[in-house]
Every structure is written in C-alpha cells, then in structure tokens.
Design a protein around this motif. Structure first.
Motif, PDB file in Angstrom:
ATOM      1  N   ILE A  64       0.845  -1.197   0.000  1.00 54.12           N
ATOM      2  CA  ILE A  64       0.000   0.000   0.000  1.00 54.12           C
ATOM      3  C   ILE A  64       0.881   1.250   0.000  1.00 54.12           C
ATOM      4  O   ILE A  64       0.663   2.170  -0.797  1.00 54.12           O
ATOM      5  CB  ILE A  64      -0.964  -0.003   1.207  1.00 54.12           C
ATOM      6  N   ASP A  65       1.900   1.277   0.866  1.00 53.98           N
ATOM      7  CA  ASP A  65       2.812   2.420   0.923  1.00 53.98           C
ATOM      8  C   ASP A  65       3.499   2.646  -0.421  1.00 53.98           C
ATOM      9  O   ASP A  65       3.642   3.781  -0.871  1.00 53.98           O
ATOM     10  CB  ASP A  65       3.866   2.225   2.014  1.00 53.98           C
ATOM     11  N   VAL A  92       1.100   4.266  -2.805  1.00 52.55           N
ATOM     12  CA  VAL A  92       0.939   5.689  -2.502  1.00 52.55           C
ATOM     13  C   VAL A  92       2.147   6.460  -3.023  1.00 52.55           C
ATOM     14  O   VAL A  92       2.011   7.498  -3.670  1.00 52.55           O
ATOM     15  CB  VAL A  92       0.748   5.914  -0.979  1.00 52.55           C
ATOM     16  N   LEU A  98      -1.977   4.493  -6.301  1.00 53.00           N
ATOM     17  CA  LEU A  98      -3.156   4.455  -5.436  1.00 53.00           C
ATOM     18  C   LEU A  98      -3.645   5.874  -5.175  1.00 53.00           C
ATOM     19  O   LEU A  98      -2.847   6.759  -4.866  1.00 53.00           O
ATOM     20  CB  LEU A  98      -2.837   3.787  -4.089  1.00 53.00           C
ATOM     21  N   GLU A 153      -8.527   5.116  -2.470  1.00 55.86           N
ATOM     22  CA  GLU A 153      -8.097   3.717  -2.468  1.00 55.86           C
ATOM     23  C   GLU A 153      -7.239   3.420  -1.232  1.00 55.86           C
ATOM     24  O   GLU A 153      -7.415   2.385  -0.583  1.00 55.86           O
ATOM     25  CB  GLU A 153      -7.311   3.398  -3.742  1.00 55.86           C
ATOM     26  N   GLN A 154      -6.343   4.351  -0.911  1.00 60.43           N
ATOM     27  CA  GLN A 154      -5.492   4.179   0.262  1.00 60.43           C
ATOM     28  C   GLN A 154      -6.354   4.073   1.522  1.00 60.43           C
ATOM     29  O   GLN A 154      -6.125   3.204   2.361  1.00 60.43           O
ATOM     30  CB  GLN A 154      -4.525   5.343   0.391  1.00 60.43           C
ATOM     31  N   THR A 155      -7.356   4.908   1.644  1.00 61.29           N
ATOM     32  CA  THR A 155      -8.243   4.891   2.811  1.00 61.29           C
ATOM     33  C   THR A 155      -8.990   3.567   2.896  1.00 61.29           C
ATOM     34  O   THR A 155      -9.069   2.952   3.965  1.00 61.29           O
ATOM     35  CB  THR A 155      -9.231   6.073   2.747  1.00 61.29           C
ATOM     36  N   ALA A 214      -6.580   0.814   3.893  1.00 64.41           N
ATOM     37  CA  ALA A 214      -6.210   0.936   5.308  1.00 64.41           C
ATOM     38  C   ALA A 214      -7.345   0.414   6.193  1.00 64.41           C
ATOM     39  O   ALA A 214      -7.093  -0.260   7.202  1.00 64.41           O
ATOM     40  CB  ALA A 214      -5.878   2.385   5.653  1.00 64.41           C
ATOM     41  N   ILE A 239      -5.770  -4.796  -3.081  1.00 58.29           N
ATOM     42  CA  ILE A 239      -4.553  -3.998  -3.273  1.00 58.29           C
ATOM     43  C   ILE A 239      -4.085  -4.113  -4.722  1.00 58.29           C
ATOM     44  O   ILE A 239      -3.815  -3.110  -5.387  1.00 58.29           O
ATOM     45  CB  ILE A 239      -3.427  -4.441  -2.317  1.00 58.29           C
ATOM     46  N   LYS A 296      -4.011  -1.003  -7.400  1.00 60.37           N
ATOM     47  CA  LYS A 296      -2.735  -0.524  -7.922  1.00 60.37           C
ATOM     48  C   LYS A 296      -2.680  -0.586  -9.444  1.00 60.37           C
ATOM     49  O   LYS A 296      -1.906   0.131 -10.070  1.00 60.37           O
ATOM     50  CB  LYS A 296      -1.575  -1.330  -7.334  1.00 60.37           C
TER      51      LYS A 296
END
Length: 111
Positions: A38-39, A42, A47, A51-53, A56, A94, A98
């Motif tokens: 995920i990082d 970002v 992302l 999408e990140q939210t 998470a 994920i 992505k």
C-alpha cells in the motif's frame, strides 16, 4: 569457548512456537507486506487517496479479526482459514487498486 556455548544451548530447553503463535507470526508478516505494498502504491502514485483509505480500513478489519480469533490462545483450522481468506481479499483489492489505471494527483511544488 565454543564447546561451553554449545553445551549451554543444549541444557536450556528450547520451546518451539505453538501453532497459534506460528499462525500469528504468519498473519503479522503478511499484514506488514501488504502495508508495504500500500505504501509503495501511494509513493508511486498508483493508489488514490480514496483507495489508500479503503485499503487501510480493510487492513484494520483484518487486524481486528486477528485479535478476536487469537484472544482465546488457540487458532482452529477454520479460524486460520477465515483469517487467510480475509487477507486474500485484501491482497486482491490492493492488486486491483494498484493496477486500475487510476492515478493519484500529485501537487506541483511551489515555485
């Protein structure tokens, strides 16, 4: 010397991790890898913030599930399967996020 050290190791009981501890270690390692993915998404802009939210929140759900499953100190095969399935869903989400060709908007640096 080395011989004494080896003898000391042999005299101390080696406790191997329980199946529940091994399961917890696998889950934690996978959660960490998925957080890194995920990082990375970002960082490279693959992302979006939304999408990140969402990802998470999914990771947090898996963490809560893990705590509930492990609270009695035992993890049944069924519980391990449920946990793995939840992580599989997150992993799939994920990967999809992505590679869905949505790009995060990068703000230009002030001049």
């Amino acid at each position: 010397g080395k011989i004494t050290c080896d003898k000391q190791r042999q005299s101390q009981p080696q406790s191997s991790p329980t199946p529940a501890e091994r399961q917890a270690a696998r889950v934690d390692a996978r959660q960490a890898r998925q957080a890194q993915r995920i990082d990375a998404g970002v960082s490279n802009g693959s992302l979006t913030v939304a999408e990140q939210t969402r990802l998470a929140n999914q990771q947090a759900h898996v963490d809560q599930l893990e705590q509930r499953i492990e609270q009695d100190g035992k993890v049944t095969r069924r519980e391990a399967h449920v946990m793995e399935h939840a992580q599989d869903r997150t992993s799939h989400t994920i990967a999809h996020a992505k590679h869905d060709h949505q790009r995060a908007h990068k703000t230009a640096a002030p001049r």
